[in-house]
Design an enzyme around this catalytic site. Structure first.
Site, PDB file in Angstrom:
ATOM      1  N   TRP A 103      42.163  11.131 -93.123  1.00 21.12           N
ATOM      2  CA  TRP A 103      43.720  10.689 -92.877  1.00 21.12           C
ATOM      3  C   TRP A 103      43.964  11.066 -91.303  1.00 21.12           C
ATOM      4  O   TRP A 103      44.645  10.206 -90.609  1.00 21.12           O
ATOM      5  CB  TRP A 103      44.513  11.976 -93.436  1.00 21.12           C
ATOM      6  CG  TRP A 103      44.607  11.786 -94.975  1.00 21.12           C
ATOM      7  CD1 TRP A 103      44.061  12.426 -95.915  1.00 21.12           C
ATOM      8  CD2 TRP A 103      45.108  10.751 -95.483  1.00 21.12           C
ATOM      9  NE1 TRP A 103      44.197  12.176 -97.017  1.00 21.12           N
ATOM     10  CE2 TRP A 103      45.098  10.905 -96.874  1.00 21.12           C
ATOM     11  CE3 TRP A 103      46.078   9.636 -95.117  1.00 21.12           C
ATOM     12  CZ2 TRP A 103      45.467  10.070 -97.831  1.00 21.12           C
ATOM     13  CZ3 TRP A 103      46.537   8.587 -96.042  1.00 21.12           C
ATOM     14  CH2 TRP A 103      46.140   8.971 -97.505  1.00 21.12           C
ATOM     15  N   ASP A 181      50.069  16.649 -88.879  1.00 20.42           N
ATOM     16  CA  ASP A 181      50.127  16.081 -90.273  1.00 20.42           C
ATOM     17  C   ASP A 181      49.778  17.145 -91.380  1.00 20.42           C
ATOM     18  O   ASP A 181      48.669  17.622 -91.526  1.00 20.42           O
ATOM     19  CB  ASP A 181      49.206  14.987 -90.570  1.00 20.42           C
ATOM     20  CG  ASP A 181      49.145  14.445 -91.937  1.00 20.42           C
ATOM     21  OD1 ASP A 181      49.869  14.984 -92.902  1.00 20.42           O
ATOM     22  OD2 ASP A 181      48.451  13.549 -92.334  1.00 20.42           O
ATOM     23  N   LYS A 205      52.946  16.208-102.561  1.00 19.32           N
ATOM     24  CA  LYS A 205      51.620  17.236-103.044  1.00 19.32           C
ATOM     25  C   LYS A 205      51.914  18.657-103.180  1.00 19.32           C
ATOM     26  O   LYS A 205      51.750  19.285-104.358  1.00 19.32           O
ATOM     27  CB  LYS A 205      50.436  17.029-101.708  1.00 19.32           C
ATOM     28  CG  LYS A 205      49.787  15.744-101.939  1.00 19.32           C
ATOM     29  CD  LYS A 205      49.032  15.290-100.726  1.00 19.32           C
ATOM     30  CE  LYS A 205      48.794  13.912-100.794  1.00 19.32           C
ATOM     31  NZ  LYS A 205      48.303  13.201 -99.584  1.00 19.32           N
TER      32      LYS A 205
HETATM   33  C1  LIG Z   1      48.418  12.087 -99.015  1.00 15.85           C
HETATM   34  C2  LIG Z   1      48.188  12.096 -97.429  1.00 15.85           C
HETATM   35  C3  LIG Z   1      48.857  11.237 -96.518  1.00 15.85           C
HETATM   36  C4  LIG Z   1      49.554   9.887 -97.075  1.00 15.85           C
HETATM   37  O1  LIG Z   1      50.661  10.280 -97.768  1.00 15.85           O
HETATM   38  P1  LIG Z   1      51.584   8.959 -98.164  1.00 15.85           P
HETATM   39  O2  LIG Z   1      52.984   9.695 -98.470  1.00 15.85           O
HETATM   40  O3  LIG Z   1      50.909   8.452 -99.368  1.00 15.85           O
HETATM   41  O4  LIG Z   1      51.585   8.114 -97.042  1.00 15.85           O
HETATM   42  C5  LIG Z   1      48.790  11.468 -95.425  1.00 15.85           C
HETATM   43  N1  LIG Z   1      48.309  12.727 -94.865  1.00 15.85           N
HETATM   44  C6  LIG Z   1      47.668  13.450 -95.500  1.00 15.85           C
HETATM   45  C7  LIG Z   1      46.915  14.792 -94.903  1.00 15.85           C
HETATM   46  C8  LIG Z   1      47.567  13.504 -96.865  1.00 15.85           C
HETATM   47  O5  LIG Z   1      47.093  14.216 -97.633  1.00 15.85           O
END
Ligand SMILES: *Cc1c(COP(=O)(O)O)cnc(C)c1O
Length: 369
Positions: A103, A181, A205
């Site tokens: 990521w 993030d 999530k």
């Molecule tokens: C799932 C995830 C993303 C992507 O998320 P989207 O909403 O699908 O763009 C980005 N960073 C991390 C750490 C993730 O787990």
């Protein structure tokens, strides 16, 4: 019948939350309409939005000098929107990135389209530690080794690498604003906003359903967007319009709000932190005691949210997945870049679900070991 759903995202929600949404689906609080049929400018809906923001602020103790935004484009949308909004903050056009897995690498690659991007630290190579060699992306680059340019507009990190199963929350105090993030570990533990200036997360999530990214951003970082930044994605506009510059994903904000209330009823972030520690310790403890399964992440950086594991005999993978599904344990297949299995055990997964997985794995080993 409900299954134990170990999906990495979108992922399971508490049954209580789904049942409340179902009960309110066709008639929200006597209005005779569903949330999704309601004007986003109506008093009722504004109340839903305001409460969601207030609850998120309370759960994470977000300081007053931070804005809370509900932003569209998910988490990956922010990979481009963050540089568009921030990289000219100090006129440098520079941003530095810590790479710790899939990521953060993606975030860094996307940012390169908007400025002068440099890698401040990476775990993309093997590392000798504790008398062992750790493979690329199975550890986290230590902050003492980060090389951050003093004129960088920001430093980007990913605190939980969902695919590799690597987590690191011990962000140091830096002069350069840290952008984190936190998509896959938001609300699972506290965030220190004296060290993190921007935290953002896709909601699907740990905090509800897809459609929005939650963002906490220090207010002095707003208002520096590049001219070519789309107006609807200019964070300053979003803040000014209380996340309603245009029609927001109203139902996603509502669902996040229900999740926030549920988290409050569980005892808040401190209680979730303890629960998540108990869940992940149970699973890692089981893996470490086993000759049949293995986890290859450096113990200091193991994720409490995503637990990848391998069967030492990979010819049993398909059978494992088939029998797990039959036993009501779903979505355990690992990401293709890592292989094997992955159990994502976010806030909504109770200890009972983790225990059911351990029981199944014990029995599978007994039959096939
Ligand atoms: C799932 C995830 C993303 C992507 O998320 P989207 O909403 O699908 O763009 C980005 N960073 C991390 C750490 C993730 O787990």
């Amino acid at each position: 019948m409900r299954v134990w759903n170990f999906s990495a995202g979108p992922s399971m929600l508490p049954l209580e939350v789904l049942e409340q949404a179902a009960a309110e689906m066709t008639d929200w609080h006597g209005t005779g309409m569903s949330i999704m049929e309601m004007s986003h400018r109506s008093k009722d809906y504004m109340g839903v939005r305001d409460e969601a923001e207030a609850d998120l602020r309370a759960l994470l103790s977000v300081p007053d000098d931070f804005a809370v935004l509900f932003v569209q484009g998910g988490a990956q949308g922010q990979n481009g929107l963050l540089p568009l909004n921030l990289i000219q903050r100090n006129g440098s056009g520079k941003a530095d990135y810590v790479l710790s897995g899939s990521w953060s690498v993606k975030s860094c690659e996307e940012a390169q389209r908007y400025g002068d991007i440099r890698v401040a630290g990476t775990s993309g190579q093997a590392w000798q530690d504790q008398g062992k060699e750790w493979a690329p992306w199975t550890w986290f680059p230590e902050p003492s080794q980060w090389d951050v340019r003093p004129d960088a507009a920001y430093l980007h990190v990913c605190t939980n690498e969902t695919i590799g199963g690597v987590e690191f929350n011990d962000i140091p105090k830096l002069d350069v604003p840290v952008v984190a993030d936190v998509s896959s570990n938001i609300l699972s533990c506290p965030i220190d906003f004296s060290r993190v200036s921007v935290a953002y997360a896709g909601a699907q999530k740990n905090a509800g359903m897809s459609g929005i990214a939650l963002m906490m951003i220090r207010k002095d970082l707003l208002g520096h967007a590049m001219d070519l930044c789309p107006s609807a994605f200019n964070y300053a506009n979003i803040e000014k319009q209380q996340s309603m510059f245009n029609t927001p994903p109203t139902y996603s904000i509502y669902m996040a709000g229900l999740m926030f209330k549920w988290l409050e009823r569980q005892g808040g972030v401190a209680a979730m932190q303890a629960r998540n520690a108990a869940k992940s310790e149970a699973l890692y403890g089981f893996l470490d005691a086993s000759e049949f399964y293995t986890n290859t992440v450096h113990p200091a950086y193991r994720s409490r949210m995503n637990v990848p594991f391998l069967l030492r005999d990979q010819s049993l993978d398909a059978l494992f997945l088939e029998q797990a599904t039959a036993a009501g344990l779903t979505s355990l297949k690992g990401h293709k870049s890592v292989g094997g299995m992955r159990a994502s055990i976010y806030n909504a997964m109770p200890l009972e679900g983790v225990q059911a997985l351990i029981d199944f794995m014990t029995e599978f080993e007994r039959r096939n070991g």
